[in-house]
Design an enzyme around this catalytic site. Structure first.
Site, PDB file in Angstrom:
ATOM      1  N   HIS A   1      -4.997  -0.433  -2.202  1.00 42.78           N
ATOM      2  CA  HIS A   1      -5.739  -1.270  -3.153  1.00 42.78           C
ATOM      3  C   HIS A   1      -7.245  -1.165  -2.953  1.00 42.78           C
ATOM      4  CE1 HIS A   1      -1.752  -3.177  -2.382  1.00 42.78           C
ATOM      5  NE2 HIS A   1      -1.689  -3.067  -3.701  1.00 42.78           N
TER       6      HIS A   1
HETATM    7  S1  FES Z   1      -5.997  -3.025   0.208  1.00 47.59           S
HETATM    8 FE1  FES Z   1      -3.987  -3.697  -0.239  1.00 47.59          FE
HETATM    9  S2  FES Z   1      -2.844  -3.043   1.474  1.00 47.59           S
HETATM   10 FE2  FES Z   1      -4.876  -2.407   1.924  1.00 47.59          FE
END
Ligand code: FES
Length: 214
Positions: free
Chosen positions: A172
């Site tokens: 993410h």
């Molecule tokens: S940013 Fe979501 S698991 Fe690392």
């Protein structure tokens, strides 16, 4: 220099055991960055090491037994990333060069917890700009504090919007500096954890135990 030129063998051993697992370890992290620069991918993880076999002590490690890691072949600018090294989690050992250490004292970086005020994320000894016992040796649990992916090493130049190099979580997009401190505005809420550890010698660290310096 090819990536193979910079690969080494270090070792990880259950503390107190004689058995030893060889691991194919690190490439220079700046070489990984260079690879990323000529490729189409902006972030490339450090060489993924592997354990050549699991010894019976793997179960003990999974239960949280201390783990001894020999990083004697690691040089400035390299990172060792033993997989499932301690409590089933990867441990990052970064040998930072002088410039990297100096960059961690830069107070202008936009970090969520620049002073490591969250006591859950590191032992007291790591509450400093490098989040480590020795400035040049950074030791972190390689698990993103958002949803648990394993971040990859990146260089700042490989991100158009980057403020610092360090670790990038591919799931993410969270970014951490070379001390494992997360930038503001990313999904990860906390810095990468620093495990308890102690140095048994200049080049051997015991993960899972505290006290003592080389
Ligand atoms: S940013 Fe979501 S698991 Fe690392």
């Amino acid at each position: 220099m090819s990536s193979d030129d910079a690969s080494h063998e270090n070792s990880v051993t259950a503390a107190g055991d004689d058995d030893q697992n060889k691991i194919n370890t690190s490439r220079r992290y700046f070489l990984i960055g260079a690879t990323a620069a000529v490729g189409s991918v902006g972030a490339v993880g450090v060489a993924v090491p592997f354990l050549s076999y699991w010894s019976p002590s793997a179960k003990a490690r999974a239960m949280g037994a201390p783990v001894k890691i020999d990083f004697s072949k690691l040089s400035p600018g390299e990172m060792l990333s033993p997989i499932q090294a301690w409590r089933g989690k990867p441990i990052f050992i970064v040998y930072r060069d002088e410039a990297a250490v100096a960059s961690l004292a830069d107070q202008s970086l936009d970090l969520a917890d620049p002073n490591s005020d969250n006591p859950e994320q590191q032992p007291e000894f790591a509450k400093n700009p490098t989040r480590s016992m020795r400035p040049e040796i950074g030791i972190y649990v390689g698990i993103c504090t958002h949803l648990g992916c394993s971040p990859k090493y990146v260089e700042a130049d490989n991100f158009a919007d980057s403020r610092f190099g360090g670790f990038f979580c591919p799931c993410h997009g969270s970014k951490f500096d070379l001390a494992g401190r997360v930038g503001t505005g990313y999904p990860a809420p906390d810095n990468l954890p620093v495990p308890p550890y102690r140095f048994e010698s200049d080049t051997v660290v015991v993960i899972g135990e505290e006290g003592g310096t080389a």
